[in-house]
Design a protein around this motif. Sequence first.
Motif, PDB file in Angstrom:
ATOM      1  N   ARG A   1     108.747  74.631  41.442  1.00 32.96           N
ATOM      2  CA  ARG A   1     109.623  73.467  41.585  1.00 32.96           C
ATOM      3  C   ARG A   1     109.427  72.890  42.961  1.00 32.96           C
ATOM      4  NH1 ARG A   1     110.277  72.735  36.649  1.00 32.96           N
ATOM      5  NH2 ARG A   1     111.688  74.047  35.515  1.00 32.96           N
ATOM      6  N   PRO A   2     108.770  71.757  43.134  1.00 34.60           N
ATOM      7  CA  PRO A   2     108.163  70.934  42.083  1.00 34.60           C
ATOM      8  C   PRO A   2     106.827  71.510  41.633  1.00 34.60           C
ATOM      9  CG  PRO A   2     107.722  69.930  44.204  1.00 34.60           C
ATOM     10  CD  PRO A   2     108.604  71.141  44.468  1.00 34.60           C
ATOM     11  N   ALA A   3     106.398  71.084  40.464  1.00 39.24           N
ATOM     12  CA  ALA A   3     105.096  71.509  39.950  1.00 39.24           C
ATOM     13  C   ALA A   3     103.987  70.981  40.864  1.00 39.24           C
ATOM     14  CB  ALA A   3     104.906  70.983  38.528  1.00 39.24           C
ATOM     15  N   PHE A   4     102.872  71.712  40.912  1.00 36.50           N
ATOM     16  CA  PHE A   4     101.734  71.313  41.745  1.00 36.50           C
ATOM     17  C   PHE A   4     100.482  71.293  40.885  1.00 36.50           C
ATOM     18  CE2 PHE A   4      97.960  72.520  44.124  1.00 36.50           C
ATOM     19  CZ  PHE A   4      97.972  71.613  45.152  1.00 36.50           C
ATOM     20  N   VAL A   5      99.699  70.220  40.972  1.00 42.95           N
ATOM     21  CA  VAL A   5      98.428  70.108  40.252  1.00 42.95           C
ATOM     22  C   VAL A   5      97.418  69.400  41.145  1.00 42.95           C
ATOM     23  CG1 VAL A   5      97.231  69.186  38.234  1.00 42.95           C
ATOM     24  CG2 VAL A   5      99.575  69.977  38.005  1.00 42.95           C
ATOM     25  N   ASP A   6      96.281  70.046  41.367  1.00 39.79           N
ATOM     26  CA  ASP A   6      95.168  69.447  42.096  1.00 39.79           C
ATOM     27  C   ASP A   6      93.895  69.860  41.367  1.00 39.79           C
ATOM     28  OD1 ASP A   6      93.436  68.267  43.869  1.00 39.79           O
ATOM     29  OD2 ASP A   6      93.721  69.755  45.449  1.00 39.79           O
ATOM     30  N   LEU A   7      93.531  69.090  40.330  1.00 40.90           N
ATOM     31  CA  LEU A   7      92.388  69.418  39.481  1.00 40.90           C
ATOM     32  C   LEU A   7      91.327  68.331  39.568  1.00 40.90           C
ATOM     33  CD1 LEU A   7      94.180  70.655  36.235  1.00 40.90           C
ATOM     34  CD2 LEU A   7      93.157  72.046  38.050  1.00 40.90           C
ATOM     35  N   LYS A   8      90.080  68.754  39.458  1.00 42.59           N
ATOM     36  CA  LYS A   8      88.948  67.833  39.385  1.00 42.59           C
ATOM     37  C   LYS A   8      88.352  67.964  37.989  1.00 42.59           C
ATOM     38  CE  LYS A   8      84.322  67.033  41.134  1.00 42.59           C
ATOM     39  NZ  LYS A   8      83.251  67.544  42.002  1.00 42.59           N
ATOM     40  N   LEU A   9      88.215  66.853  37.294  1.00 40.68           N
ATOM     41  CA  LEU A   9      87.582  66.819  35.978  1.00 40.68           C
ATOM     42  C   LEU A   9      86.240  66.138  36.129  1.00 40.68           C
ATOM     43  CD1 LEU A   9      90.711  66.999  35.457  1.00 40.68           C
ATOM     44  CD2 LEU A   9      90.154  66.138  33.206  1.00 40.68           C
ATOM     45  N   ASP A  10      85.174  66.847  35.798  1.00 35.77           N
ATOM     46  CA  ASP A  10      83.819  66.332  35.955  1.00 35.77           C
ATOM     47  C   ASP A  10      83.197  66.189  34.566  1.00 35.77           C
ATOM     48  OD1 ASP A  10      81.347  65.576  36.872  1.00 35.77           O
ATOM     49  OD2 ASP A  10      80.831  67.526  37.726  1.00 35.77           O
ATOM     50  N   PHE A  11      83.142  64.943  34.075  1.00 31.89           N
ATOM     51  CA  PHE A  11      82.551  64.633  32.776  1.00 31.89           C
ATOM     52  C   PHE A  11      81.198  63.984  33.001  1.00 31.89           C
ATOM     53  CE2 PHE A  11      87.131  64.341  32.107  1.00 31.89           C
ATOM     54  CZ  PHE A  11      87.306  65.004  30.910  1.00 31.89           C
ATOM     55  N   LYS A  12      80.234  64.292  32.140  1.00 29.38           N
ATOM     56  CA  LYS A  12      78.916  63.665  32.251  1.00 29.38           C
ATOM     57  C   LYS A  12      78.441  63.223  30.868  1.00 29.38           C
ATOM     58  CE  LYS A  12      77.565  65.979  36.303  1.00 29.38           C
ATOM     59  NZ  LYS A  12      77.195  66.833  37.156  1.00 29.38           N
ATOM     60  N   GLY A  13      77.923  62.014  30.801  1.00 34.00           N
ATOM     61  CA  GLY A  13      77.289  61.528  29.582  1.00 34.00           C
ATOM     62  C   GLY A  13      78.226  61.245  28.432  1.00 34.00           C
ATOM     63  N   ILE A  14      79.435  60.708  28.720  1.00 32.55           N
ATOM     64  CA  ILE A  14      80.337  60.361  27.623  1.00 32.55           C
ATOM     65  C   ILE A  14      80.573  58.858  27.604  1.00 32.55           C
ATOM     66  CG2 ILE A  14      81.477  62.592  27.626  1.00 32.55           C
ATOM     67  CD1 ILE A  14      83.878  61.233  28.948  1.00 32.55           C
ATOM     68  N   ASP A  15      80.926  58.347  26.436  1.00 39.29           N
ATOM     69  CA  ASP A  15      81.210  56.931  26.249  1.00 39.29           C
ATOM     70  C   ASP A  15      82.710  56.713  26.397  1.00 39.29           C
ATOM     71  OD1 ASP A  15      81.341  54.303  25.549  1.00 39.29           O
ATOM     72  OD2 ASP A  15      80.439  54.542  23.574  1.00 39.29           O
ATOM     73  N   LEU A  16      83.128  55.866  27.333  1.00 38.76           N
ATOM     74  CA  LEU A  16      84.542  55.592  27.544  1.00 38.76           C
ATOM     75  C   LEU A  16      84.987  54.273  26.894  1.00 38.76           C
ATOM     76  CD1 LEU A  16      84.998  56.683  31.264  1.00 38.76           C
ATOM     77  CD2 LEU A  16      85.611  57.939  29.202  1.00 38.76           C
ATOM     78  N   GLN A  17      84.207  53.767  25.956  1.00 36.21           N
ATOM     79  CA  GLN A  17      84.568  52.542  25.250  1.00 36.21           C
ATOM     80  C   GLN A  17      85.802  52.787  24.391  1.00 36.21           C
ATOM     81  OE1 GLN A  17      83.353  49.701  25.781  1.00 36.21           O
ATOM     82  NE2 GLN A  17      81.142  49.619  25.653  1.00 36.21           N
ATOM     83  N   PRO A  18      86.791  51.903  24.428  1.00 39.25           N
ATOM     84  CA  PRO A  18      87.956  52.040  23.537  1.00 39.25           C
ATOM     85  C   PRO A  18      87.516  52.012  22.087  1.00 39.25           C
ATOM     86  CG  PRO A  18      88.319  50.312  25.165  1.00 39.25           C
ATOM     87  CD  PRO A  18      86.878  50.749  25.285  1.00 39.25           C
ATOM     88  N   GLY A  19      88.034  52.943  21.308  1.00 39.83           N
ATOM     89  CA  GLY A  19      87.728  52.974  19.891  1.00 39.83           C
ATOM     90  C   GLY A  19      86.350  53.500  19.560  1.00 39.83           C
ATOM     91  N   ALA A  20      85.663  54.079  20.543  1.00 38.70           N
ATOM     92  CA  ALA A  20      84.303  54.576  20.307  1.00 38.70           C
ATOM     93  C   ALA A  20      84.286  55.841  19.452  1.00 38.70           C
ATOM     94  CB  ALA A  20      83.592  54.831  21.629  1.00 38.70           C
ATOM     95  N   GLY A  21      85.375  56.603  19.501  1.00 41.10           N
ATOM     96  CA  GLY A  21      85.412  57.863  18.755  1.00 41.10           C
ATOM     97  C   GLY A  21      86.208  57.719  17.471  1.00 41.10           C
TER      98      GLY A  21
END
Length: 74
Positions: A52-72
């Motif tokens: 309390r309070p919650a703590f978050v420090d994350l790194k998300l490393d994505f490679k080679g994905i399509d971020l187009q809306p409605g692509a999936g």
Amino acid sequence: IQPTARASLTSLSGTVRGLDSAQIARADVDLRGRVDGAAPVAITGRLNPLGRPAFVDLKLDFKGIDLQPGAGPY
């Protein structure tokens, strides 16, 4: 991310070490997997969602994905 993007995380494995409800405790996160069954993803960092309070420090490393809306199929 704007516009909103969706992806499916699969084959997720790794560790979350040191999870504790103590205020100053922070767990080490090291997770690996796939996005939509193909592209590699790594999630690393530290967190304490139980403090309390919650703590978050994350790194998300994505490679080679399509971020187009409605692509999936979601």
